[in-house]
Scaffold this active site. Structure first.
Site, PDB file in Angstrom:
ATOM      1  N   HIS A 243       0.870  -1.185   0.000  1.00 12.29           N
ATOM      2  CA  HIS A 243       0.000   0.000   0.000  1.00 12.29           C
ATOM      3  C   HIS A 243       0.901   1.227   0.000  1.00 12.29           C
ATOM      4  O   HIS A 243       1.838   1.315   0.803  1.00 12.29           O
ATOM      5  CB  HIS A 243      -0.902  -0.017   1.241  1.00 12.29           C
ATOM      6  CG  HIS A 243      -2.090   0.883   1.115  1.00 12.29           C
ATOM      7  ND1 HIS A 243      -1.980   2.244   1.010  1.00 12.29           N
ATOM      8  CD2 HIS A 243      -3.421   0.620   1.059  1.00 12.29           C
ATOM      9  CE1 HIS A 243      -3.195   2.776   0.906  1.00 12.29           C
ATOM     10  NE2 HIS A 243      -4.086   1.807   0.931  1.00 12.29           N
TER      11      HIS A 243
ATOM     12  N   HIS B  79       0.837  -5.076   2.352  1.00 14.34           N
ATOM     13  CA  HIS B  79      -0.578  -4.849   2.692  1.00 14.34           C
ATOM     14  C   HIS B  79      -1.468  -6.048   2.413  1.00 14.34           C
ATOM     15  O   HIS B  79      -2.307  -6.399   3.231  1.00 14.34           O
ATOM     16  CB  HIS B  79      -1.067  -3.640   1.905  1.00 14.34           C
ATOM     17  CG  HIS B  79      -2.495  -3.265   2.166  1.00 14.34           C
ATOM     18  ND1 HIS B  79      -2.940  -2.855   3.407  1.00 14.34           N
ATOM     19  CD2 HIS B  79      -3.578  -3.223   1.347  1.00 14.34           C
ATOM     20  CE1 HIS B  79      -4.242  -2.575   3.338  1.00 14.34           C
ATOM     21  NE2 HIS B  79      -4.660  -2.810   2.113  1.00 14.34           N
TER      22      HIS B  79
ATOM     23  N   ARG C 136      -4.677  -6.663  -6.697  1.00 17.26           N
ATOM     24  CA  ARG C 136      -6.095  -6.532  -6.315  1.00 17.26           C
ATOM     25  C   ARG C 136      -6.601  -5.107  -6.509  1.00 17.26           C
ATOM     26  O   ARG C 136      -5.917  -4.134  -6.158  1.00 17.26           O
ATOM     27  CB  ARG C 136      -6.249  -6.910  -4.838  1.00 17.26           C
ATOM     28  CG  ARG C 136      -7.642  -6.696  -4.283  1.00 17.26           C
ATOM     29  CD  ARG C 136      -7.688  -7.095  -2.824  1.00 17.26           C
ATOM     30  NE  ARG C 136      -6.798  -6.282  -2.033  1.00 17.26           N
ATOM     31  CZ  ARG C 136      -7.191  -5.320  -1.208  1.00 17.26           C
ATOM     32  NH1 ARG C 136      -8.472  -5.064  -1.047  1.00 17.26           N
ATOM     33  NH2 ARG C 136      -6.307  -4.632  -0.507  1.00 17.26           N
TER      34      ARG C 136
HETATM   35  P1  FAD Z   1      -8.688 -11.755   8.624  1.00 14.61           P
HETATM   36  O1  FAD Z   1      -9.713 -10.724   8.884  1.00 14.61           O
HETATM   37  O2  FAD Z   1      -7.280 -11.295   8.542  1.00 14.61           O
HETATM   38  O3  FAD Z   1      -8.820 -12.837   9.756  1.00 14.61           O
HETATM   39  C1  FAD Z   1      -7.898 -13.903   9.829  1.00 14.61           C
HETATM   40  C2  FAD Z   1      -8.232 -14.706  11.052  1.00 14.61           C
HETATM   41  O4  FAD Z   1      -7.488 -15.905  11.061  1.00 14.61           O
HETATM   42  C3  FAD Z   1      -7.936 -14.011  12.363  1.00 14.61           C
HETATM   43  O5  FAD Z   1      -9.010 -14.256  13.232  1.00 14.61           O
HETATM   44  C4  FAD Z   1      -6.677 -14.717  12.853  1.00 14.61           C
HETATM   45  O6  FAD Z   1      -6.502 -14.670  14.243  1.00 14.61           O
HETATM   46  C5  FAD Z   1      -6.946 -16.106  12.358  1.00 14.61           C
HETATM   47  N1  FAD Z   1      -5.785 -16.984  12.219  1.00 14.61           N
HETATM   48  C6  FAD Z   1      -4.716 -16.850  11.420  1.00 14.61           C
HETATM   49  N2  FAD Z   1      -3.896 -17.899  11.550  1.00 14.61           N
HETATM   50  C7  FAD Z   1      -4.459 -18.723  12.459  1.00 14.61           C
HETATM   51  C8  FAD Z   1      -4.094 -19.967  13.034  1.00 14.61           C
HETATM   52  N3  FAD Z   1      -2.950 -20.598  12.710  1.00 14.61           N
HETATM   53  N4  FAD Z   1      -4.907 -20.517  13.951  1.00 14.61           N
HETATM   54  C9  FAD Z   1      -6.062 -19.904  14.316  1.00 14.61           C
HETATM   55  N5  FAD Z   1      -6.455 -18.729  13.806  1.00 14.61           N
HETATM   56  C10 FAD Z   1      -5.664 -18.152  12.882  1.00 14.61           C
HETATM   57  N6  FAD Z   1     -10.095  -4.663   2.125  1.00 14.61           N
HETATM   58  C11 FAD Z   1     -11.186  -4.083   1.583  1.00 14.61           C
HETATM   59  O7  FAD Z   1     -11.910  -4.738   0.810  1.00 14.61           O
HETATM   60  N7  FAD Z   1     -11.496  -2.801   1.884  1.00 14.61           N
HETATM   61  C12 FAD Z   1     -10.739  -2.050   2.721  1.00 14.61           C
HETATM   62  O8  FAD Z   1     -11.062  -0.899   2.974  1.00 14.61           O
HETATM   63  C13 FAD Z   1      -9.586  -2.631   3.307  1.00 14.61           C
HETATM   64  N8  FAD Z   1      -8.787  -1.925   4.132  1.00 14.61           N
HETATM   65  C14 FAD Z   1      -7.765  -2.569   4.776  1.00 14.61           C
HETATM   66  C15 FAD Z   1      -7.015  -1.873   5.732  1.00 14.61           C
HETATM   67  C16 FAD Z   1      -6.045  -2.527   6.453  1.00 14.61           C
HETATM   68  C17 FAD Z   1      -5.256  -1.775   7.486  1.00 14.61           C
HETATM   69  C18 FAD Z   1      -5.765  -3.887   6.195  1.00 14.61           C
HETATM   70  C19 FAD Z   1      -4.708  -4.618   6.955  1.00 14.61           C
HETATM   71  C20 FAD Z   1      -6.469  -4.568   5.213  1.00 14.61           C
HETATM   72  C21 FAD Z   1      -7.476  -3.909   4.504  1.00 14.61           C
HETATM   73  N9  FAD Z   1      -8.224  -4.582   3.556  1.00 14.61           N
HETATM   74  C22 FAD Z   1      -9.315  -3.979   2.983  1.00 14.61           C
HETATM   75  C23 FAD Z   1      -8.007  -6.000   3.309  1.00 14.61           C
HETATM   76  C24 FAD Z   1      -9.056  -6.792   4.104  1.00 14.61           C
HETATM   77  O9  FAD Z   1      -9.261  -6.174   5.349  1.00 14.61           O
HETATM   78  C25 FAD Z   1      -8.628  -8.212   4.324  1.00 14.61           C
HETATM   79  O10 FAD Z   1      -8.209  -8.786   3.131  1.00 14.61           O
HETATM   80  C26 FAD Z   1      -9.781  -9.035   4.879  1.00 14.61           C
HETATM   81  O11 FAD Z   1     -10.318  -8.401   6.013  1.00 14.61           O
HETATM   82  C27 FAD Z   1      -9.306 -10.427   5.218  1.00 14.61           C
HETATM   83  O12 FAD Z   1     -10.349 -11.090   5.857  1.00 14.61           O
HETATM   84  P2  FAD Z   1     -10.149 -12.610   6.250  1.00 14.61           P
HETATM   85  O13 FAD Z   1     -11.424 -13.031   6.894  1.00 14.61           O
HETATM   86  O14 FAD Z   1      -9.670 -13.368   5.094  1.00 14.61           O
HETATM   87  O15 FAD Z   1      -8.955 -12.598   7.303  1.00 14.61           O
HETATM   88  C1  SIN Z   2      -7.581   1.477   1.932  1.00 13.60           C
HETATM   89  O1  SIN Z   2      -8.528   1.881   2.595  1.00 13.60           O
HETATM   90  O2  SIN Z   2      -6.774   2.236   1.377  1.00 13.60           O
HETATM   91  C2  SIN Z   2      -7.376   0.010   1.796  1.00 13.60           C
HETATM   92  C3  SIN Z   2      -8.377  -0.541   0.903  1.00 13.60           C
HETATM   93  C4  SIN Z   2      -8.037  -1.944   0.497  1.00 13.60           C
HETATM   94  O3  SIN Z   2      -6.989  -2.451   0.850  1.00 13.60           O
HETATM   95  O4  SIN Z   2      -8.848  -2.523  -0.220  1.00 13.60           O
END
Ligand code: FAD
Ligand code: SIN
Length: 556
Positions: free
Chosen positions: A252, A365, A400
């Site tokens: 990012h 990111h 992405r």
């Molecule tokens: P996560 O929400 O990362 O959850 C992963 C889970 O797995 C957690 O609960 C963790 O504890 C658990 N876990 C991991 N390994 C293990 C293990 N070995 N054993 C047990 N549990 C485990 N995307 C957008 O579309 N829009 C946005 O505005 C946006 N902004 C973002 C801003 C930031 C700061 C970040 C970091 C990301 C952003 N993204 C955004 C990306 C998006 O947030 C993520 O891609 C998405 O939330 C991932 O969701 P997930 O459910 O796959 O994983």
């Molecule tokens: C952001 O808000 O700039 C992050 C959005 C994303 O990772 O999709």
């Protein structure tokens, strides 16, 4: 196997569920809630507090064609798809992407029906903004720039009592998933787990859904929370599944820069700030993006991060360490209302973004690739599913499109619940649930190697890679992978995560070395141009115990 841990392989406890979901972000919570609502017994495992994934930190919003009268009229799912394909730099699986984006609006409507509150205008129409690579205002948001926190809140509330009579999933917080366990036929039979008391448990289940999120902590600095250590990739590889597109790690461009030593999770300055008019400038005050791309500061993210990196390399006196985001053109009241999270992060660093440019630098990111799945989240291992950031559906290709991942997590979480449910039915029919399980040694590596590996990844596998740097880092990752924790040390999260990071790093490095071109987030200084012959996804799997790229497969 580490000899000291032989005893630890004998499970201290056993449990049983129809489906185990690993991870409690948007993808895992959606999947767990839907599977429970379908009448399945679900165990949700999360290695930290339940809300400690990337989801809760998401800022900008959810990219979705909402289709109400606030839409400018020119927007459509086809236009969203076109932007996704363009951002993905030749590697988006268009059929998979079309199906996910088409199902997006209904998935978000169900989330709203479950209580998620997005920002609206006084007449009740949802507000939308623009982010990089989008040609329409289609990003809906919540709490200004606290979208992920609201989604996480709503999904947790749904799970804890909003399932209309269905049994709530059992939540096992602070439990680290170690490995997917297979039966002698190669079918999933359960999961091994490390509890906070150091005891290993085994959960028998007919389906395991990996929803473990990202891999940001492969690098020294990342927007990701500390849980993002690529555990799901490592578990999938060890179970025999394939990864694809893992060389495409998105940086990012506007991560708050607080000094040269910033490491670990770094605060994000959402792209939506540029959507509201902010621009990137260098230390001399010159704008960075005009002339680089027709969308200038709202170009796709890979383009902006590369442009910033290149401008820093040209800084007077050598490589500069940060640029600036000038948001002073946004009225103060608007900025504070629209971006409370960014305002707070800046205030903590002593910066007033309405009066001075915000120091920013690119940081790791998002993982565009991951565990290769079909359109229902199935991996190549029977009974094993992957959803959310850990997975590679083909939606993101080589880069992405902003705010497509929360949408993907919602859609794929729902689909995987249905597919896992079907897998449970099949397992019951074949009486597979009592099958013998093959217990595997717990993964563990010496945590002392972790920081050095992250530093090497930042230096050689970030934006700007070459063959020598990739090979040197791969050699280091191999050493870290093979270095057991010192004798007598108990198996703990740090040792397991270090082992997983080393496996994941080797996968990224193998894929990056094999791709002798530049495309999307993968920038090779020794192969600076794209090569049309390499416009194919590549898989990585374990061969003789180490991650390797077997072939380039068209259409994966
Ligand atoms: P996560 O929400 O990362 O959850 C992963 C889970 O797995 C957690 O609960 C963790 O504890 C658990 N876990 C991991 N390994 C293990 C293990 N070995 N054993 C047990 N549990 C485990 N995307 C957008 O579309 N829009 C946005 O505005 C946006 N902004 C973002 C801003 C930031 C700061 C970040 C970091 C990301 C952003 N993204 C955004 C990306 C998006 O947030 C993520 O891609 C998405 O939330 C991932 O969701 P997930 O459910 O796959 O994983
Ligand atoms: C952001 O808000 O700039 C992050 C959005 C994303 O990772 O999709």
């Amino acid at each position: 196997m580490v000899p000291d841990q032989a005893a630890a392989l004998l499970p201290g406890w056993e449990a049983r569920a129809d489906i185990v979901v690993v991870g409690s972000g948007v993808a895992g919570l959606t999947c767990a809630a839907d599977a429970a609502a379908a009448g399945r017994s679900v165990l949700l495992v999360s290695k930290d507090a339940v809300d400690e994934g990337s989801t809760r930190w998401a800022q900008g919003g959810v990219a979705v064609v909402w289709g109400d009268r606030a839409d400018p009229g020119s927007d459509s799912v086809a236009a969203h798809l076109a932007d996704t394909v363009t951002a993905g730099a030749g590697l988006v699986d268009e059929a998979a992407a079309a199906s996910i984006l088409t199902d997006g609006p209904d998935a978000v409507r169900r989330l709203v029906a479950h209580g998620a509150r997005f920002d609206g205008d006084p007449s009740g129409l949802l507000l939308r903004t623009r982010e990089g690579g989008h040609h329409a205002d289609r990003v809906i948001h919540a709490g200004g720039d606290a979208t992920g926190a609201e989604i996480e809140r709503a999904l947790l509330a749904q799970l804890r009592g909003g399932l209309a009579g269905a049994p709530e999933p059992v939540v096992l917080a602070d439990h680290l998933a170690l490995d997917v366990l297979l039966d002698p036929t190669g079918r999933v039979g359960g999961l091994s787990v490390l509890g906070p008391d150091g005891r290993i448990g085994v959960v028998r289940a007919a389906a395991v859904v990996l929803a473990t999120g990202g891999a940001g902590h492969l690098f020294a600095a990342s927007t990701n929370p500390a849980v993002a250590t690529a555990d799901g990739w490592a578990m999938a590889l060890r179970a025999g599944a394939e990864l694809a597109d893992v060389e495409f790690l998105q940086f990012h461009p506007t991560v708050l820069w607080t000094g040269p030593d910033g490491s670990g999770r770094r605060p994000l300055v959402t792209e939506a700030v540029r959507g509201e008019g902010a621009v990137l400038i260098d230390a001399t005050g010159a704008r960075i993006m005009p002339g680089v791309h027709p969308l200038a500061d709202l170009a796709p993210r890979d383009v902006v991060s590369l442009a910033v990196t290149r401008r820093l390399a040209l800084a007077p006196g050598g490589v500069g360490d940060h640029a600036y985001l000038d948001a002073t053109g946004i009225p103060a009241a608007t900025f504070h209302r629209r971006f409370p999270t960014v305002t707070a992060a800046c205030a903590a660093a002593g910066i007033d973004p309405t009066r001075q440019p915000i120091p920013v630098a690119p940081a790791a990111h998002y993982a565009c690739g991951g565990v290769r799945t079909d359109r229902d989240g199935r991996t190549s291992v029977p009974g094993l599913f992957a959803v959310g950031e850990v997975a590679r559906t083909g939606l993101h290709g080589a880069n992405r499109l902003a705010s497509n991942s929360l949408l993907e997590g919602l859609v794929m979480g729902e689909r995987a619940a249905e597919a896992a449910n079907a897998a449970v039915v099949a397992a019951q029919r074949w009486s597979l649930q009592c099958a013998e399980l093959l217990l595997t040694p717990a993964p563990a590596a010496d945590p002392a190697g972790r920081a050095g590996l992250q530093a090497a990844m930042s230096a050689h596998a970030g934006i700007g890679r070459d063959a020598a740097g990739l090979a040197g880092t791969a050699a280091l990752a191999a050493v870290v992978a093979d270095t057991a924790p010192s004798s007598g040390r108990a198996l703990d999260r740090d040792a397991v995560e270090t082992a997983n990071l080393a496996v994941a790093a080797r996968a990224v490095l193998a894929a990056a070395a094999a791709r002798t071109e530049s495309r999307g987030c993968h920038v090779r200084t020794d192969h600076p141009e794209p090569d049309a012959a390499q416009a194919v996804s590549r898989t990585v799997r374990l061969i003789d115990g180490r991650p390797a790229v077997p072939t380039a497969l068209a259409g994966v």
